[in-house]
Scaffold this motif. Structure first.
Motif, PDB file in Angstrom:
ATOM      1  N   ASP A 201       0.340  -1.617  -0.064  1.00 23.16           N
ATOM      2  CA  ASP A 201      -0.143  -0.118  -0.464  1.00 23.16           C
ATOM      3  C   ASP A 201       0.752   1.339   0.002  1.00 23.16           C
ATOM      4  N   SER A 202       2.490   1.263   0.649  1.00 21.66           N
ATOM      5  CA  SER A 202       3.039   2.455   0.161  1.00 21.66           C
ATOM      6  C   SER A 202       3.905   2.794  -0.645  1.00 21.66           C
ATOM      7  N   PHE A 203       3.919   1.349  -1.572  1.00 21.08           N
ATOM      8  CA  PHE A 203       4.429   1.686  -2.801  1.00 21.08           C
ATOM      9  C   PHE A 203       2.768   2.049  -3.770  1.00 21.08           C
ATOM     10  N   VAL A 204       2.022   1.438  -3.890  1.00 21.25           N
ATOM     11  CA  VAL A 204       1.247   1.970  -4.376  1.00 21.25           C
ATOM     12  C   VAL A 204       0.922   3.350  -4.169  1.00 21.25           C
ATOM     13  N   SER A 205       0.870   4.011  -3.236  1.00 20.76           N
ATOM     14  CA  SER A 205       0.225   5.234  -2.645  1.00 20.76           C
ATOM     15  C   SER A 205       1.935   6.458  -2.878  1.00 20.76           C
ATOM     16  N   ARG A 206       3.285   5.353  -3.725  1.00 17.81           N
ATOM     17  CA  ARG A 206       4.607   6.793  -3.505  1.00 17.81           C
ATOM     18  C   ARG A 206       4.238   6.709  -5.377  1.00 17.81           C
ATOM     19  N   TYR A 207       4.225   5.524  -6.066  1.00 14.33           N
ATOM     20  CA  TYR A 207       4.081   5.752  -7.606  1.00 14.33           C
ATOM     21  C   TYR A 207       2.524   5.943  -7.998  1.00 14.33           C
ATOM     22  N   GLU A 208       1.922   6.018  -7.032  1.00 13.44           N
ATOM     23  CA  GLU A 208       0.529   6.647  -7.227  1.00 13.44           C
ATOM     24  C   GLU A 208      -0.173   5.107  -8.562  1.00 13.44           C
ATOM     25  N   VAL A 209      -0.364   3.796  -7.717  1.00  6.34           N
ATOM     26  CA  VAL A 209      -0.687   3.152  -9.153  1.00  6.34           C
ATOM     27  C   VAL A 209      -2.249   2.921  -8.788  1.00  6.34           C
ATOM     28  N   LEU A 211      -4.280  -0.188  -8.241  1.00  4.47           N
ATOM     29  CA  LEU A 211      -5.061  -1.964  -8.043  1.00  4.47           C
ATOM     30  C   LEU A 211      -6.215  -1.777  -7.803  1.00  4.47           C
ATOM     31  N   ARG A 212      -6.087  -3.060  -8.725  1.00  3.17           N
ATOM     32  CA  ARG A 212      -7.553  -3.909  -7.903  1.00  3.17           C
ATOM     33  C   ARG A 212      -7.552  -4.884  -6.616  1.00  3.17           C
ATOM     34  N   ALA A 213      -8.024  -4.823  -5.877  1.00  7.54           N
ATOM     35  CA  ALA A 213      -7.921  -6.138  -5.402  1.00  7.54           C
ATOM     36  C   ALA A 213      -7.803  -7.604  -5.685  1.00  7.54           C
ATOM     37  N   LYS A 214      -7.867  -8.131  -6.383  1.00  4.52           N
ATOM     38  CA  LYS A 214      -7.105  -9.368  -7.079  1.00  4.52           C
ATOM     39  C   LYS A 214      -5.838  -9.163  -7.940  1.00  4.52           C
ATOM     40  N   GLU A 215      -5.365  -8.040  -8.136  1.00  4.40           N
ATOM     41  CA  GLU A 215      -3.911  -8.151  -8.864  1.00  4.40           C
ATOM     42  C   GLU A 215      -3.714  -7.684  -7.142  1.00  4.40           C
ATOM     43  N   LYS A 216      -3.401  -6.621  -6.249  1.00  8.06           N
ATOM     44  CA  LYS A 216      -3.321  -7.156  -5.000  1.00  8.06           C
ATOM     45  C   LYS A 216      -3.265  -8.300  -4.839  1.00  8.06           C
ATOM     46  N   GLN A 217      -3.591  -9.037  -4.461  1.00 10.83           N
ATOM     47  CA  GLN A 217      -3.099 -10.730  -3.666  1.00 10.83           C
ATOM     48  C   GLN A 217      -2.088 -11.084  -5.229  1.00 10.83           C
ATOM     49  N   GLN A 218      -2.634 -11.103  -6.275  1.00  9.86           N
ATOM     50  CA  GLN A 218      -1.650 -11.336  -7.218  1.00  9.86           C
ATOM     51  C   GLN A 218      -0.571 -10.958  -6.925  1.00  9.86           C
ATOM     52  N   ILE A 219       0.345 -10.580  -6.998  1.00 10.96           N
ATOM     53  CA  ILE A 219       0.886  -9.273  -6.434  1.00 10.96           C
ATOM     54  C   ILE A 219       1.783 -10.483  -5.227  1.00 10.96           C
ATOM     55  N   LEU A 220       0.827  -9.931  -4.099  1.00  9.23           N
ATOM     56  CA  LEU A 220       1.604 -10.245  -2.512  1.00  9.23           C
ATOM     57  C   LEU A 220       1.984 -11.797  -2.791  1.00  9.23           C
ATOM     58  N   GLU A 221       1.047 -12.544  -3.848  1.00  9.76           N
ATOM     59  CA  GLU A 221       1.648 -14.063  -3.924  1.00  9.76           C
ATOM     60  C   GLU A 221       3.010 -14.076  -4.206  1.00  9.76           C
ATOM     61  N   PHE A 222       3.347 -13.402  -5.345  1.00  8.88           N
ATOM     62  CA  PHE A 222       4.134 -13.540  -6.743  1.00  8.88           C
ATOM     63  C   PHE A 222       4.996 -13.760  -5.761  1.00  8.88           C
ATOM     64  N   ALA A 223       5.692 -12.026  -4.680  1.00 10.19           N
ATOM     65  CA  ALA A 223       6.966 -11.043  -3.968  1.00 10.19           C
ATOM     66  C   ALA A 223       7.054 -12.461  -2.552  1.00 10.19           C
ATOM     67  N   GLY A 224       6.185 -13.274  -2.386  1.00  9.77           N
ATOM     68  CA  GLY A 224       6.344 -13.858  -0.966  1.00  9.77           C
ATOM     69  C   GLY A 224       6.745 -13.175   0.858  1.00  9.77           C
ATOM     70  N   GLY A 225       6.525 -11.971   0.400  1.00 10.33           N
ATOM     71  CA  GLY A 225       6.820 -11.402   1.728  1.00 10.33           C
ATOM     72  C   GLY A 225       7.926 -10.650   1.593  1.00 10.33           C
ATOM     73  N   HIS A 226       9.229 -10.374   0.411  1.00  8.97           N
ATOM     74  CA  HIS A 226      10.267 -10.017   0.228  1.00  8.97           C
ATOM     75  C   HIS A 226       9.767  -8.565  -0.748  1.00  8.97           C
ATOM     76  N   ALA A 227      11.090  -7.365   0.108  1.00  5.20           N
ATOM     77  CA  ALA A 227      10.131  -6.003  -0.054  1.00  5.20           C
ATOM     78  C   ALA A 227      10.524  -5.962  -1.709  1.00  5.20           C
ATOM     79  N   GLN A 228      11.615  -6.577  -2.699  1.00  8.75           N
ATOM     80  CA  GLN A 228      12.006  -6.180  -3.911  1.00  8.75           C
ATOM     81  C   GLN A 228      11.719  -7.013  -4.905  1.00  8.75           C
ATOM     82  N   TYR A 229      11.142  -7.887  -4.755  1.00  4.81           N
ATOM     83  CA  TYR A 229      10.466  -8.631  -5.752  1.00  4.81           C
ATOM     84  C   TYR A 229       8.460  -7.746  -5.392  1.00  4.81           C
ATOM     85  N   LEU A 230       8.152  -7.432  -4.312  1.00  7.58           N
ATOM     86  CA  LEU A 230       6.897  -6.931  -4.503  1.00  7.58           C
ATOM     87  C   LEU A 230       7.728  -5.519  -5.500  1.00  7.58           C
ATOM     88  N   GLN A 231       7.853  -4.881  -4.968  1.00 10.18           N
ATOM     89  CA  GLN A 231       8.441  -3.609  -6.168  1.00 10.18           C
ATOM     90  C   GLN A 231       8.180  -3.764  -7.041  1.00 10.18           C
TER      91      GLN A 231
END
Length: 391
Positions: A201-209, A211-231
């Motif tokens: 959410d902090s990245f989304v706010s910073r980059y003004e992106v 995101l739908r709820a489904k996209e958020k969930q997909q990105i979270l699952e992809f990153a697995g809690g790793h900050a750089q993968y998330l960004q």
């Protein structure tokens, strides 16, 4: 108010510091230690002095203690300490620069730390990316650190951030016996889903992106809690598509960086899916069930072992680097300028030294394989330059 981001880690680290213990904060490459510290350094009750080892222009005791002294002075001014302390710290720093004597500079650090203690501050020197000193860690530096802690009594602690425990980075300097009384090792594992959502959410706010709820969930699952993968996933999923994120060049490079930070034995364990290394579990790289923490790294381990460069064709990043260096033939190019030329969309995210060095290395190999007249030279402490060999 109870913090909401990485509360358990915050509580554990705060407890260590309140007991006047120093901590080595260990986590896999780019997992989010800096993000965590950004929140943690707002904790009340301590005088934090952030010191980024990336800002060292050269190795050695004098540059190390000069950087420490400079950050101490900066923090004293920023925190609005007493006029006496401001004047003292400024004077000592000016004398240190004039004398360029390591003993005087270290004594100046000790003096200021003692004065802060007299004024009731618990000083915490936070050495970020301490592992960058791995080849220059000496018994003398360790003795200095111990001496500074002893001189400060109950008012001085250290936080060192690293991707491996200090005993593994410099085993002849930081022995098991010495570390047991010097600093505690604390692992920062990939973030929980709740903490990852706060970070996203902090990245989304910073980059003004948007995101739908489904996209958020997909990105979270992809990153697995790793900050750089998330960004990276947040910035690239629209262009690449979620199904192809793991094959993206930048994400592959991050997976390679993590993989290459492991020992050959640990790499073999990952490839065979038979993990026994304590580090793999302690860092959260591998779960208790034996699975890698995210699908991107699992994909990389399954598909690639990049010890050699087989193709001589340039990747997109290699082409950008080659064009930039050829357009500035003979000029020394600093790392920041290379980042601007090759990673223009990632300057804010941060590009690791490893990624730059690896890209340079790959380009060198391909230039040599194709008998190119261009070669790349390293200019120590400054950067790189490309020259054309004329026969």
């Amino acid at each position: 108010m109870k913090p909401t981001f990485r509360w358990e880690a915050t509580k554990e680290l705060s407890t260590h510091l309140k007991h006047n213990e120093s901590v080595v904060l260990v986590g896999m490459k780019r997992v989010g230690i800096s993000n965590f510290l950004r929140y943690f350094l707002k904790t009340d009750g301590f005088f934090f002095v952030p010191i980024d080892i990336n800002n060292l222009v050269e190795a050695g005791l004098y540059p190390f203690w000069t950087l420490t002294l400079k950050r101490l002075v900066d923090q004293i001014i920023e925190d609005g300490q007493s006029d006496h302390l401001k004047a003292l710290s400024k004077r000592l720093f000016a004398e240190s620069i004039q004398l360029q004597d390591v003993f005087f500079t270290f004594e100046a650090v000790q003096m200021i730390v003692k004065e802060l203690g007299i004024e009731g501050e618990h000083v915490v020197l936070v050495y970020m990316r301490f592992d960058r000193l791995s080849e220059n860690l000496t018994h003398e530096l360790f003795a200095n650190l111990q001496s500074l802690k002893d001189a400060g009594g109950d008012g001085v602690s250290f936080i060192f951030t690293a991707y491996r425990p200090l005993g593994e980075i410099a085993p002849t300097v930081f022995t098991t016996a010495s570390l047991s009384v010097f600093a505690r090792t604390m692992y920062l594992r990939p973030a929980s889903p709740a903490d990852s959502l706060i970070l996203l959410d902090s990245f989304v706010s910073r980059y003004e992106v948007d995101l739908r709820a489904k996209e958020k969930q997909q990105i979270l699952e992809f990153a697995g809690g790793h900050a750089q993968y998330l960004q990276l996933a947040l910035m690239k999923y629209k262009a690449v598509g979620m199904d192809h994120l793991a094959d993206d060049e930048e994400i592959q490079s991050l997976s390679e960086e993590i993989y290459q930070s492991l020992t050959s034995e640990e790499q073999e364990q990952l490839a065979k899916n038979k993990c026994t290394s304590p580090y793999l579990f302690s860092s959260g790289l591998v779960s208790t069930t034996g699975k890698l923490f995210n699908s991107a790294l699992a994909h990389y381990v399954a598909q690639k072992h990049p010890e050699t460069v087989e193709s001589t064709e340039f990747t997109r990043k290699e082409q950008l680097l080659f064009a930039y260096m050829r357009n500035n033939l003979g000029s020394v190019l600093e790392r920041d300028s290379i980042i601007d030329a090759v990673w223009p969309d990632q300057a804010e995210l941060g590009v690791s030294d490893w990624a730059i060095d690896r890209l340079i290395s790959r380009l060198r190999v391909k230039l040599k394989k194709t008998a190119s007249p261009y070669t790349i030279h390293t200019v120590v402490t400054r950067g790189y330059k490309m020259v054309e060999d004329r026969f």
